[in-house]
Scaffold this active site. Structure first.
Site, PDB file in Angstrom:
ATOM      1  N   TYR A  19       9.446  -1.935 -21.139  1.00 45.02           N
ATOM      2  CA  TYR A  19       8.571  -2.990 -21.257  1.00 45.02           C
ATOM      3  C   TYR A  19      11.018  -3.129 -21.246  1.00 45.02           C
ATOM      4  O   TYR A  19      11.175  -4.518 -21.364  1.00 45.02           O
ATOM      5  CB  TYR A  19       7.991  -3.655 -22.399  1.00 45.02           C
ATOM      6  N   LYS A  79       1.427  11.008 -22.119  1.00 43.94           N
ATOM      7  CA  LYS A  79       1.218  12.058 -20.732  1.00 43.94           C
ATOM      8  C   LYS A  79       2.484  13.232 -20.420  1.00 43.94           C
ATOM      9  O   LYS A  79       3.175  13.371 -19.751  1.00 43.94           O
ATOM     10  CB  LYS A  79       1.936  10.408 -19.393  1.00 43.94           C
ATOM     11  N   ASP A 129      -4.427   8.996 -19.153  1.00 41.25           N
ATOM     12  CA  ASP A 129      -5.845   8.709 -18.554  1.00 41.25           C
ATOM     13  C   ASP A 129      -7.158   9.758 -19.494  1.00 41.25           C
ATOM     14  O   ASP A 129      -8.632   8.440 -18.946  1.00 41.25           O
ATOM     15  CB  ASP A 129      -5.050   9.786 -16.982  1.00 41.25           C
ATOM     16  N   ASP A 175      -0.633  -1.262 -25.060  1.00 41.90           N
ATOM     17  CA  ASP A 175      -0.931  -2.094 -24.563  1.00 41.90           C
ATOM     18  C   ASP A 175      -1.546  -2.416 -24.171  1.00 41.90           C
ATOM     19  O   ASP A 175      -2.962  -3.044 -24.472  1.00 41.90           O
ATOM     20  CB  ASP A 175       0.167  -3.160 -23.477  1.00 41.90           C
ATOM     21  N   ASP A 192      -5.943  -2.921 -25.853  1.00 41.04           N
ATOM     22  CA  ASP A 192      -7.270  -3.629 -24.800  1.00 41.04           C
ATOM     23  C   ASP A 192      -8.782  -3.394 -24.989  1.00 41.04           C
ATOM     24  O   ASP A 192      -9.506  -3.938 -25.404  1.00 41.04           O
ATOM     25  CB  ASP A 192      -6.110  -5.043 -24.195  1.00 41.04           C
TER      26      ASP A 192
END
Ligand code: NAD
Length: 361
Positions: A139, A186, A218, A242, A246
């Site tokens: 980001y 990852k 994943d 992020d 959620d």
């Protein structure tokens, strides 16, 4: 004495922050602690008064305090303003101005509310803490477009000091809880993830009491839905955090119950519910103040090191739920029977119930 900056914000913000302040004041009386509150403006309320979403004075009040408690900002009234003048800018400005780099999001499902969980088998004790890096990664990395506009890139970049400081918060949080830390990444593909693992290996010796594990993102997304109770603390980078925070919060099914903390290196922390300003119910005395009250409990624990007081607030919330009290959002379609039993609480009443439970503990 502890100084706390209050940023009520917009919509239901002022109502829910007011209840959290009443609870903190009761904590002060019960535990002989002194809190000094300074109310300040951000978001739409600040735009209306000063023309900007985050006045300099607000940031100064926060920087001069031990912690800041925020309601929420934004609403339809300010939706047509250009990007830089929108209320959400206040959130970005507060986070960068306070230098907070760690976002702590507990996804806790109170057993009394397990009916709200969308999963078939929620178990009885879902209680995960997601520690998300907040100021680095993709980001904030270099981004751009080719001259013809037909290719684009965003860069994931982390330095060892950036990784170490967030991993330490992960280890320390796990130490305060059930002593399990899972680094989600990852690492089978990303070089940055491999650096995260190297740093975790370098630091783990300092936390022999914490069990460290690794999981690909994943798989973590799948495991959160399949068997969420396997997790205690998850630590991860900005983008994965992020998404996963959620996902985890949805598993609890109760947006009005979820707190959060953003912490930096020793400066004031920023504490806020994860929900927004709920313009649809603003000013009706029906908003659930518990997410903000639980954010105040995090403030006591993480910024003021008042673990006993924080436990007392969390136990009081638990006791109120145990006694069958609900605000409309957590009534689970049972509004009529709750009304008949006299157990449907408004915003103000819910605050009073928590205070009563605190006093009678
Ligand atoms: P929202 O979280 O405000 O509301 C979503 C739904 O949940 C609504 O039906 C609302 O009534 C309900 N809800 C939320 N909090 C509740 C509570 N405490 N008690 C009972 N019900 C509650 O999200 P939204 O509708 O997408 O956004 C509304 C405004 O809030 C927008 O302007 C948005 O930009 C802003 N927002 C601010 C923040 C923040 O300040 N951190 C976060 C999210 C959204």
């Amino acid at each position: 004495m502890a100084s706390i900056a209050l940023i009520p914000g917009d919509g239901i913000g002022p109502d829910i922050v007011r209840e959290a302040v009443r609870v903190l004041s009761a904590v002060g009386e019960i535990f002989s602690r002194k809190f000094e509150f300074t109310e300040t403006l951000a978001g739409g309320a600040a735009i209306d008064k000063t023309g900007e979403p985050l006045p300099r004075e607000t940031l100064e009040v926060c920087l001069g305090s031990d912690a800041a408690l925020l309601g929420a900002v934004g609403g339809p009234k300010w939706d047509t303003l250009p990007g830089k003048l929108r209320p959400e800018q206040a959130l970005l400005g507060l986070r960068s101005g306070l230098g907070v780099f760690a976002n702590l999001r507990p996804a806790r499902m109170f057993p009394q509310l397990s009916a709200a969980c969308p999963l078939r088998d929620c178990g009885s004790g879902l209680d995960i803490l997601i520690v998300r890096e907040l100021t680095g990664g993709i980001y904030f990395g270099d981004r751009g477009r080719s001259a013809d506009g037909l290719s684009a890139w965003d860069t994931e970049k982390y330095s060892a000091p950036e990784i170490d400081r967030i991993l330490k918060i992960g280890f320390e949080s796990a130490r305060r809880r059930h002593k399990k830390l899972c680094l989600v990444d990852k690492a089978n593909i990303l070089e940055t993830s491999r650096l995260w693992r190297e740093r975790a290996e370098a630091l783990r010796g300092g936390y022999p009491d914490v069990a460290l594990s690794y999981m690909y993102v994943d798989n973590a997304a799948m495991q959160l839905v399949r068997a969420p109770s396997q997790f205690d603390v998850i630590v991860t980078g900005n983008m994965f955090g992020d998404i996963l925070s959620d996902e985890a919060s949805q598993i609890t099914g109760s947006i009005g119950m979820l707190a959060s903390a953003s912490l930096g290196a020793g400066g004031p922390g920023l504490f806020e519910p994860i929900h927004g300003t709920a313009p649809d119910i603003a000013g009706k005395d029906i908003a659930n103040p518990l997410a903000t009250i639980l954010s105040a409990a995090m403030l006591l624990r993480y910024s003021l090191s008042m673990d006993r007081e924080a436990d007392a607030v969390e136990n009081a919330v638990n006791a109120v739920l145990d006694a069958g009290w609900r605000t409309a959002d957590i009534a689970g379609g049972d509004l009529e029977s709750l009304k008949q039993q006299g157990r449907l609480a408004g915003t103000r009443q819910m605050g009073s119930l928590v205070i009563e439970a605190l006093r009678s503990a």
